[in-house]
Design an enzyme around this catalytic site. Sequence first.
Site, PDB file in Angstrom:
ATOM      1  N   HIS A 137      10.698  56.062  52.442  1.00  0.00           N
ATOM      2  CA  HIS A 137      10.048  54.829  53.486  1.00  0.00           C
ATOM      3  C   HIS A 137       9.867  55.354  54.574  1.00  0.00           C
ATOM      4  CE1 HIS A 137      14.379  55.206  55.118  1.00  0.00           C
ATOM      5  NE2 HIS A 137      13.598  54.752  55.986  1.00  0.00           N
ATOM      6  N   SER A 175      16.558  57.870  59.183  1.00  0.00           N
ATOM      7  CA  SER A 175      16.174  58.021  57.928  1.00  0.00           C
ATOM      8  C   SER A 175      15.472  59.189  57.628  1.00  0.00           C
ATOM      9  CB  SER A 175      15.023  56.869  57.780  1.00  0.00           C
ATOM     10  OG  SER A 175      15.720  55.502  57.830  1.00  0.00           O
ATOM     11  N   GLY A 176      15.862  59.742  56.436  1.00  0.00           N
ATOM     12  CA  GLY A 176      15.233  60.780  55.920  1.00  0.00           C
ATOM     13  C   GLY A 176      16.252  61.991  56.115  1.00  0.00           C
TER      14      GLY A 176
END
Length: 838
Positions: free
Chosen positions: A642, A789-790
Amino acid sequence: MSDEETVIIVTLSSDKDWDQAVTFLPATDSKKLEKKKRPGKTGAIIGIVIFAAVVALMTGLLVWHFHFRKDTKVKKMYAGSINITNQVFLNDYENPNSTEFQALANQVSAQLKELYSKIPQLSKYYVGSTVQAFSEGSVIAYYLSEFHVPVSQETAVNNIMTTMDEMMKKQRRLKDQTGKLMITRMDTSALDSQIFTKHMYTYALHTRPNEVIDIMSPGFPNYPYPQNTFSQWQLRADPGNVIKLDFTTFNMEENCDNDFIKVYDSLLPIEGRLMAQKCGRYSPNNPLGFVSSGNVMLVTLVTNELGDFPGFRAQVSQVPVDRARATSCGGTFTALSGTFTSPNYPKYYPPLMRCEWNIQVPPTMNVKLTFSKFMMSVGGSCLNDYVQVNDEKLCGSLPSTTMRASTTNKMTVIFSSDASYVDRGFNATYQAFEPNNPCPDKFLCSNKRCVSTTLVCDGWNDCGDTSDEKNCQCKSDMISCKNGLCKPMFWKCDGVDDCGDKSDEMNCGAGCKEGEFTCGNGVCISGKQRCDGRNDCTDNSDEADCSGRSTVCLGTNFQCKNGQCISKQNPECDGVQDCTDGSDENDCGVCGLRPFKTSRIVGGQDATEGEWPWQVSLHIKNSLHVCGASIISERWLVTAAHCVQDEPKLRLSQPESWEVYLGLHTQKQLGKAEKRYLKRIIAHPSYNEFTFDYDIALMELDQPVTFRDTIRPICLPSSSYIFPVGKSVWITGWGATKEGGSGATVLQKAEVRIINSTVCDTLMNGQITSRMTCAGVLAGGVDACQGDSGGPMSSIEAGRVFLAGVVSWGDGCARRNKPGIYSTVPKFRAWIKEQTGV
């Protein structure tokens, strides 16, 4: 001695004179005796003589072995210091060749000889003493005393030498000391004999005002420090000053039994003045620094014959005693709140210090003191180093937010350190409070901490002493423990005793029949399916702890490169060779190895520099940090799919939209990191932007990176790797520190725990797939958030760190009963291998 710094380098070989002489009996040149038909009188006499000689020889050997050999003498060297009060320090005392030095040295040696001669256990073994140096205070003499001691008497002599201070005081009381040196203190300890079998290097330095001198291990930075050596740095400051020693680089062998540094508050290695022994590696964010009590300090480096390590660099400077103590040692506070620390905090406090803080608030109020950090050298019942709050002594390491309160408007805090073993000290905050209403509109914890009333009986230990969770009426959506505690429902049946009485782990598989196995998520399966190599429970609990029981190589078994099947759980890179071809350990390299020692500072979420060297910061080109990633090889990174989805004005799926920072710790210091660009981005083809299923992506760097202390890969788990429910893991990133807040400047870390997937799916309204892992925090209020995120969810296994998950999504940030969701890396191991070859 000149005013400029003096450096003396001396190299000595082994002291062969210290080897014990070995005596051998000469061989007898016997003549042959001619055989006769029968023994005659002469032959009988000769036989008796020979027999008697043999018996005498054997008796002599036995006597020598059991008596003389037992009392073989060994050379013992003792380092010591004495404080001389009826002498004034002269500058000439720094020069061993000066007449003044020699005159006082001879007087010290003579008085030591007289002192030892009065002690029968020492006088017969004493050889001599040599004065090595003098320092201020009034005059401190440093000397070596040599004894030749029978092996059987070593322990007795050692014991006497450790009590020489008392022996010396007794002798002085019994005899008029007119014309003698007046000695008030005597510190003595045995020298390690191994020191004198090593190559020796000695450096002597005298600092000057406003001057910083670099000292470093031999060969640094171009070569590793030499093997099998003893190096020492004798550091001096001007009278009335103390020495500051700050290590800027510290990279040595991890095992202190092999290579180590010792820092002494003296000019000789006297163990009673040892401040600290250190090895391993320390990062700049975990500063290693020391301050002396006087104007001298000794740094020693001892190495063995194995291993090559870079070594150290340190800065040496001097600070006036009055200025050093005025800035951090004691004071009076009358404000309603304030903060103070131990001397030299967060580096190591000096020895022989006493500081006193007096806090006085308005008469109608009391005082509350909170330690955010507390690390004092441990001693028996706080007899050595301690902090005294009113009448209570505290020592050792205490948890963050340790709190003490007064019953009046006054509080006295005393800091005290003895002559040896220092630590980092404390950081304290005080606050005045109304005794009748200490927590307006809040809940008063038993430890006097104030928390919001909304946090009471919510299942989280917000007070720190669980007083907010006692005598509760549990809500319907919480676990009601038999001991009266309430716990979040997603801790039920996770294999961890959260209640403290195991009631949250009871009746987890009440519906399972005899002959069935109860899965960790409560599902019942046939007992025959236990350890069959298949994930029948869906949470892998039926395949856990199956070492040696599975004979068929299936999806949950680790397969070696030679085809061998290993049923042991998580065998790769655990330091044990399970595959006959070694393939479970061969490709590990430096993956998952953290280069620096982590600080013992408890509480707080700032990571230490180099603590998570696989952490990557992804920036939109010429802009700010937006996502995290993990290094898995010299060319490849793992992140979330994402993060690389196109937006109306940003083509995030294209490599040219990104710049990558490796080895970064603080976002404001991008110049210290290694900047890279991308060659390729591969998002998982099955990624679903609505459900976040298959939320994983790969990034290829435009050129490979060279690994170093702050840039290393994280270990990739095999497809059979199991991260069990209840296991503690770590999340890291520069994301928002609260929901809707701004991103962090310094890399943050948080410990979370893997949650039962069935319970998590209920909490998240049925949105959890088999490729997602849920994790939440033990204490509440901490979670991954926007900008994380990630990034990695890291699991520490057998000294290495594995990539358990990738930060994916969540319902807000750090909300109660709303865990974070992570892409499960073992589910994507085959795809990662296919795309990258890693």
